[in-house]
Design a protein around this motif. Structure first.
Motif, short mmCIF file in Angstrom:
data_model
loop_
_atom_site.label_atom_id
_atom_site.label_comp_id
_atom_site.label_asym_id
_atom_site.label_seq_id
_atom_site.Cartn_x
_atom_site.Cartn_y
_atom_site.Cartn_z
N ALA A 30 0.75 3.81 -3.91
CA ALA A 30 0.63 5.11 -3.72
C ALA A 30 1.68 6.60 -3.95
O ALA A 30 1.28 7.18 -5.61
N ARG A 65 -6.45 7.47 -4.29
CA ARG A 65 -5.13 8.50 -3.79
C ARG A 65 -5.62 10.13 -3.20
O ARG A 65 -6.43 10.42 -4.23
N SER A 76 -4.34 0.03 6.98
CA SER A 76 -3.34 -0.19 6.71
C SER A 76 -3.49 0.58 5.12
O SER A 76 -2.85 2.01 5.37
N ASP A 97 -3.77 4.11 6.18
CA ASP A 97 -2.58 5.41 6.62
C ASP A 97 -1.79 5.35 5.40
O ASP A 97 -0.95 6.52 5.49
N ALA A 98 -1.78 4.86 4.29
CA ALA A 98 -1.09 4.75 3.39
C ALA A 98 -1.76 5.93 2.59
O ALA A 98 -0.85 6.34 1.34
N SER A 132 0.72 -0.84 -0.42
CA SER A 132 0.09 -0.06 -0.15
C SER A 132 0.70 1.21 0.02
O SER A 132 0.75 2.37 -0.56
N PRO A 133 1.77 1.52 1.11
CA PRO A 133 2.94 2.36 0.74
C PRO A 133 3.45 3.25 -0.25
O PRO A 133 3.44 3.89 -1.18
#
Length: 316
Positions: free
Chosen positions: A266, A315, A291, A294-295, A262-263
């Protein structure tokens, strides 16, 4: 016909027996462990096929299916196949460790034509989502108005791509992807999601998989469907070292990998881009959604099919 394995190779068969109430949980354990291709013999499904053949696009129903349905029990048998070599025996040991609490039997045969026959008998043109139809090369199929056909020949290493998690991703692509967008398919497997995206109007797609065999198989499937000019397949670990700005990222993985991805997702998406993930069991829905938020994503929708979930996020 594109073959995914050597027809003269010996193979090991692991049959695991359980009841219908436990079958989905056992299937989930195996998939989480990396075993995505399996044969599931459930007489209640055979009964449903016999009662509703039009839903399954069957031109005929074999005596074997009819007999199986007529002798329906609560027992479900899940069968996995492994090549009879060091790698196959290692995978067998892993599967046995995962399913140690279930009754099982192992056998070895020198003729894997039975495996191919079973795939050919049970794999018929199947509609997944609203428009995408997956068909094997040995079956004729005349597409109805609006249907988009993917041709795929399953083999021992990879199945037909018709699992619930795949259909959830395709449903999300059909609803949210716009024509001309660029799609990044992480964990591409057979390449089915990249191909579906292009059929639905994506300008191009990039498929990534960590497994050499998946890269080969996906490339074969893409060539078989005449999409080599629109789809590129590469080997990679999620998006590490990948330079590709996508409008849509689709990832049919397991929950832990979705959270790990996930991070990075983005950073590979254009502003307002979509992040479609599946392979998520219902019990992990909340932690995965947290999660993803949070990303830096906004959750748009969570799709469900039985115990499986797919998350559509945008996003920020």
């Amino acid at each position: 016909m594109s073959m995914l394995y050597n027809c003269s190779m010996r193979y090991i068969q692991l049959q695991i027996r359980t009841d219908k109430a436990s079958a989905e949980a056992l299937e989930a354990v195996l998939i989480e462990g990396g075993f995505e291709s399996m044969q599931i013999d459930d007489s209640s499904v055979a009964r449903d096929i016999l009662d509703n053949p039009e839903l399954y696009k069957y031109d005929y129903l074999s005596d074997e299916i009819a007999d199986f349905a007529d002798h329906a029990t609560d027992e479900v048998t899940i069968t996995l196949y492994f090549t009879d070599d060091e790698e196959g025996r290692s995978s067998l040991a892993k599967a046995q460790a995962l399913t140690g609490g279930y009754e099982s039997a192992v056998s070895v045969t020198g003729d894997d034509s039975e495996w191919l026959y079973k795939w050919q008998e049970h794999f018929r043109p199947t509609k997944i989502g609203g428009r995408i139809v997956v068909k094997p090369s040995w079956e004729d199929y005349e597409a109805s108005d609006g249907e988009l056909v993917i041709e795929m020949d399953p083999g021992m290493a990879f199945g037909s791509g018709l699992h619930e998690t795949t259909s959830l991703c395709i449903r999300a692509l059909e609803e949210y992807m716009k024509e001309g967008e660029r799609v990044l398919d992480v964990g591409t497997g057979t390449g089915i999601l990249a191909m579906a995206a292009v059929l639905l109007g994506a300008s191009d797609a990039l498929g990534i998989d960590i497994d050499d065999e998946a890269v080969r198989v996906a490339s074969e499937n893409i060539s078989l469907n005449g999409m080599s000019g629109s789809i590129r397949i590469i080997k990679g670990d999620l998006t590490e070292g990948v330079s590709y700005d996508a409008d849509v990222i689709v990832a049919n993985l397991m929950a832990d990998l979705v959270m790990r991805l996930s991070p990075a997702a983005a950073s590979h998406l254009k502003p307002g881009g979509l992040y479609i993930t599946s392979g998520i069991l219902d019990i992990k829905e909340e932690i995965v959604c947290d999660s993803i938020r949070d990303a830096g994503f906004e959750i748009i929708e969570v799709l469900s099919d039985g115990e499986w979930r797919a998350v559509v996020a945008r996003r920020s």
